[in-house]
Design a protein around this motif. Sequence first.
Motif, mmCIF file in Angstrom:
data_model
loop_
_atom_site.group_PDB
_atom_site.id
_atom_site.type_symbol
_atom_site.label_atom_id
_atom_site.label_comp_id
_atom_site.label_asym_id
_atom_site.label_seq_id
_atom_site.Cartn_x
_atom_site.Cartn_y
_atom_site.Cartn_z
ATOM 1 N N UNK A 156 -53.713 -18.364 4.068
ATOM 2 C CA UNK A 156 -52.801 -18.453 2.939
ATOM 3 C C UNK A 156 -53.280 -17.703 1.702
ATOM 4 N N UNK A 157 -54.524 -17.285 1.669
ATOM 5 C CA UNK A 157 -54.979 -16.483 0.526
ATOM 6 C C UNK A 157 -54.932 -15.002 0.836
ATOM 7 N N UNK A 158 -54.731 -14.630 2.091
ATOM 8 C CA UNK A 158 -54.818 -13.229 2.500
ATOM 9 C C UNK A 158 -53.767 -12.326 1.861
ATOM 10 N N UNK A 159 -52.592 -12.807 1.656
ATOM 11 C CA UNK A 159 -51.551 -11.961 1.089
ATOM 12 C C UNK A 159 -51.261 -12.280 -0.357
ATOM 13 N N UNK A 160 -51.927 -13.250 -0.884
ATOM 14 C CA UNK A 160 -51.669 -13.673 -2.257
ATOM 15 C C UNK A 160 -52.730 -13.169 -3.213
ATOM 16 N N UNK A 161 -52.953 -13.922 -4.244
ATOM 17 C CA UNK A 161 -53.904 -13.504 -5.267
ATOM 18 C C UNK A 161 -55.210 -14.282 -5.180
ATOM 19 N N UNK A 162 -55.553 -14.723 -3.992
ATOM 20 C CA UNK A 162 -56.796 -15.455 -3.717
ATOM 21 C C UNK A 162 -56.848 -16.819 -4.391
ATOM 22 N N UNK A 193 -43.383 -17.085 0.357
ATOM 23 C CA UNK A 193 -42.949 -17.042 1.756
ATOM 24 C C UNK A 193 -42.751 -15.595 2.188
ATOM 25 N N UNK A 194 -42.172 -14.785 1.342
ATOM 26 C CA UNK A 194 -41.894 -13.393 1.692
ATOM 27 C C UNK A 194 -43.189 -12.605 1.918
ATOM 28 N N UNK A 195 -44.158 -12.792 1.036
ATOM 29 C CA UNK A 195 -45.446 -12.110 1.202
ATOM 30 C C UNK A 195 -46.158 -12.608 2.455
ATOM 31 N N UNK A 196 -46.081 -13.895 2.683
ATOM 32 C CA UNK A 196 -46.749 -14.449 3.854
ATOM 33 C C UNK A 196 -46.159 -13.893 5.146
ATOM 34 N N UNK A 197 -44.844 -13.894 5.252
ATOM 35 C CA UNK A 197 -44.187 -13.406 6.463
ATOM 36 C C UNK A 197 -44.514 -11.928 6.680
ATOM 37 N N UNK A 198 -44.473 -11.131 5.618
ATOM 38 C CA UNK A 198 -44.802 -9.705 5.748
ATOM 39 C C UNK A 198 -46.250 -9.522 6.207
ATOM 40 N N UNK A 199 -47.168 -10.265 5.604
ATOM 41 C CA UNK A 199 -48.586 -10.160 5.978
ATOM 42 C C UNK A 199 -48.798 -10.629 7.413
ATOM 43 N N UNK A 200 -48.187 -11.733 7.797
ATOM 44 C CA UNK A 200 -48.396 -12.276 9.143
ATOM 45 C C UNK A 200 -47.816 -11.350 10.207
ATOM 46 N N UNK A 208 -58.951 -12.703 18.038
ATOM 47 C CA UNK A 208 -59.362 -13.595 16.943
ATOM 48 C C UNK A 208 -60.252 -12.888 15.931
ATOM 49 N N UNK A 209 -61.171 -12.063 16.404
ATOM 50 C CA UNK A 209 -62.108 -11.404 15.487
ATOM 51 C C UNK A 209 -61.363 -10.455 14.557
ATOM 52 N N UNK A 210 -60.496 -9.612 15.105
ATOM 53 C CA UNK A 210 -59.762 -8.681 14.247
ATOM 54 C C UNK A 210 -58.792 -9.420 13.325
ATOM 55 N N UNK A 211 -58.247 -10.540 13.784
ATOM 56 C CA UNK A 211 -57.332 -11.315 12.948
ATOM 57 C C UNK A 211 -58.058 -11.915 11.750
ATOM 58 N N UNK A 212 -59.194 -12.552 11.976
ATOM 59 C CA UNK A 212 -59.908 -13.167 10.845
ATOM 60 C C UNK A 212 -60.468 -12.107 9.915
ATOM 61 N N UNK A 213 -60.881 -10.968 10.449
ATOM 62 C CA UNK A 213 -61.339 -9.863 9.603
ATOM 63 C C UNK A 213 -60.193 -9.394 8.717
ATOM 64 N N UNK A 214 -59.016 -9.251 9.289
ATOM 65 C CA UNK A 214 -57.845 -8.834 8.530
ATOM 66 C C UNK A 214 -57.496 -9.849 7.446
ATOM 67 N N UNK A 215 -57.638 -11.124 7.748
ATOM 68 C CA UNK A 215 -57.308 -12.165 6.775
ATOM 69 C C UNK A 215 -58.328 -12.264 5.639
ATOM 70 N N UNK A 216 -59.604 -12.026 5.951
ATOM 71 C CA UNK A 216 -60.647 -12.166 4.938
ATOM 72 C C UNK A 216 -60.822 -10.915 4.080
ATOM 73 N N UNK A 217 -60.601 -9.743 4.651
ATOM 74 C CA UNK A 217 -60.834 -8.482 3.924
ATOM 75 C C UNK A 217 -59.750 -8.241 2.878
ATOM 76 N N UNK A 218 -60.099 -7.415 1.898
ATOM 77 C CA UNK A 218 -59.120 -7.020 0.893
ATOM 78 C C UNK A 218 -58.014 -6.211 1.555
ATOM 79 N N UNK A 219 -56.817 -6.235 0.984
ATOM 80 C CA UNK A 219 -55.733 -5.439 1.569
ATOM 81 C C UNK A 219 -56.127 -3.966 1.688
ATOM 82 N N UNK A 220 -55.866 -3.400 2.848
ATOM 83 C CA UNK A 220 -56.178 -1.993 3.077
ATOM 84 C C UNK A 220 -57.587 -1.715 3.560
ATOM 85 N N UNK A 221 -58.450 -2.729 3.583
ATOM 86 C CA UNK A 221 -59.833 -2.548 4.044
ATOM 87 C C UNK A 221 -59.961 -3.030 5.484
#
Length: 85
Positions: A18-24, A30-37, A47-60
Amino acid sequence: MISYEVCKCPLSWKAPLFSSGGDRTGFISVHKFVAKWRKTLQTCHGDVSTILDLLAKPGCNFLEQEDLIPFPQIKLYTILRSIEN
């Protein structure tokens, strides 16, 4: 209301999810979450690539130390353990 259970994620992934697409702050529209998910589901195939994607800054595609600050060490341990199993 969106739930981590709907996304079929372990409980320990709730905060990064829930912090991955927001402002931490732990809140995301809902719109940002759906787009990010959707993007995560299309680009991450495990699982590894998913959690990396969720934890990393956008675009990293890597983690920096500051990406881990919002999550206490015990929480990170739980997240990493969920990936192992």
